[in-house]
Design an enzyme around this catalytic site. Structure first.
Site: not given
Ligand code: DAK
Length: 264
Positions: A70, A115, A118, A138
């Protein structure tokens, strides 16, 4: 119809009856924001409504990601009340999974995190590139899975591995995901899309009502007891036995020719 965050192609790359949906925010690693969510629901509703389209494939654009989760930047702006009052993520699980009766396949070409993992698990099955990585990170953001990760991952890989993934936020590679039962098959990265489209085309060539029924039966296994599931299976089998495609399929076998399906 055109979309801002998706590329949707019916009869994709010449594969009759196959719709390809590509998540298209490669600079943000195809992070799933509200617009993607809204457009995915629209695109899948259009797929479901089109009698010519029989199986869909969803994949991510760019080299690195299926979907990295997400959209954290969008979620960082939201208060708890916003999540609660919007019933955030509810539409994904209810509309994508329950309303799409036709089969759809996730072709996971890179990161499938949060997400993204998921969303892949909502598909009927997952084909993974050998570069795919799955995870529910998360916890690192102070939250927890919100679109079914704790439930579907646990059903797919069992409690111990699902618990470890959710508590540590670590990623699982494609080989581990296959051996754990999360993905149906791992494919060399460069062959993934072609393989997924070919697989979808094979499904699209089957009797369409039987395809929907097979999907419904397998999904019922997650919702009910064995006894009720077996009864449900028998009833659907008996309904299919009255279909025109059953008569055609059996005649085609006996006459050593391809079936010509009516979808009835
Ligand atoms: N959201 C927004 N932007 C993202 C992103 C994300 N999930 N993942 C990557 N990006 C963006 C980065 O910010 C970056 O943008 P700029 O800085 O260039 O503008 C670009 O994509 C490239 O990413 P990286 O520079 O980080 O690329 P790397 O190859 O170094 O790293 C990575 C890749 C996949 C390991 C890293 O980007 C990463 O860790 N991304 C986040 C992964 C993550 O944490 N995903 C889970 C998201 S949370 C709820 C509410 C919310 C949720 C659950 C419940 N409730 C209300 C109950 C949460 C849900 C989720 O999915």
């Amino acid at each position: 119809m055109s979309y801002a965050t998706l590329i949707v192609e019916a009869n994709a790359q010449g594969n009759k009856g196959v719709t390809l949906v590509t998540l298209n925010r490669p600079k943000a690693l195809n992070a799933l924001n509200s617009e993607v969510l809204r457009e995915l629901i629209e695109a899948f509703a259009a797929f479901e409504a089109d009698p010519e389209q029989l199986c869909a494939v969803i994949t991510g654009s760019g080299e690195k990601a299926f979907a990295a989760g997400a959209d954290i930047k969008e979620m960082s702006e939201k208060a708890a009340a916003d999540f609660y009052l919007e019933d955030f993520f509810a539409a994904w699980t209810s509309e994508l999974v329950k309303k799409v009766r036709k089969p759809w396949v996730a072709a996971v070409n890179g990161f499938a995190l949060g997400g993204g993992c998921e969303l892949a698990m909502m598909a009927d099955f997952i084909l993974a590139s050998d570069k795919a990585k799955f995870g529910q990170p998360e916890i690192n953001l102070g939250v927890a899975p919100g679109m079914g990760g704790s439930q579907r991952l646990t059903r797919a890989v069992g409690k111990s591995k699902a618990m470890e993934m959710c508590l540590t936020g670590r990623m699982m590679d494609a080989a581990e995901a296959e051996s754990a039962g999360l993905v149906a098959r791992v494919v060399p990265h460069d062959d993934l899309l072609e393989d997924a489209l070919k697989t979808a085309a094979a499904i699209a060539s089957k009797p369409p009502m039987a395809a929907i029924a097979n999907k419904e039966m397998v999904n019922a296994a997650f919702e009910t007891t064995l006894e009720l599931g077996l009864a449900h299976e028998r009833r659907i089998f008996q309904i299919l036995a009255a279909s025109e495609d059953k008569a055609e399929g059996m005649a085609a076998f006996i006459e050593k020719r391809e079936g010509r399906w009516k979808g009835r």
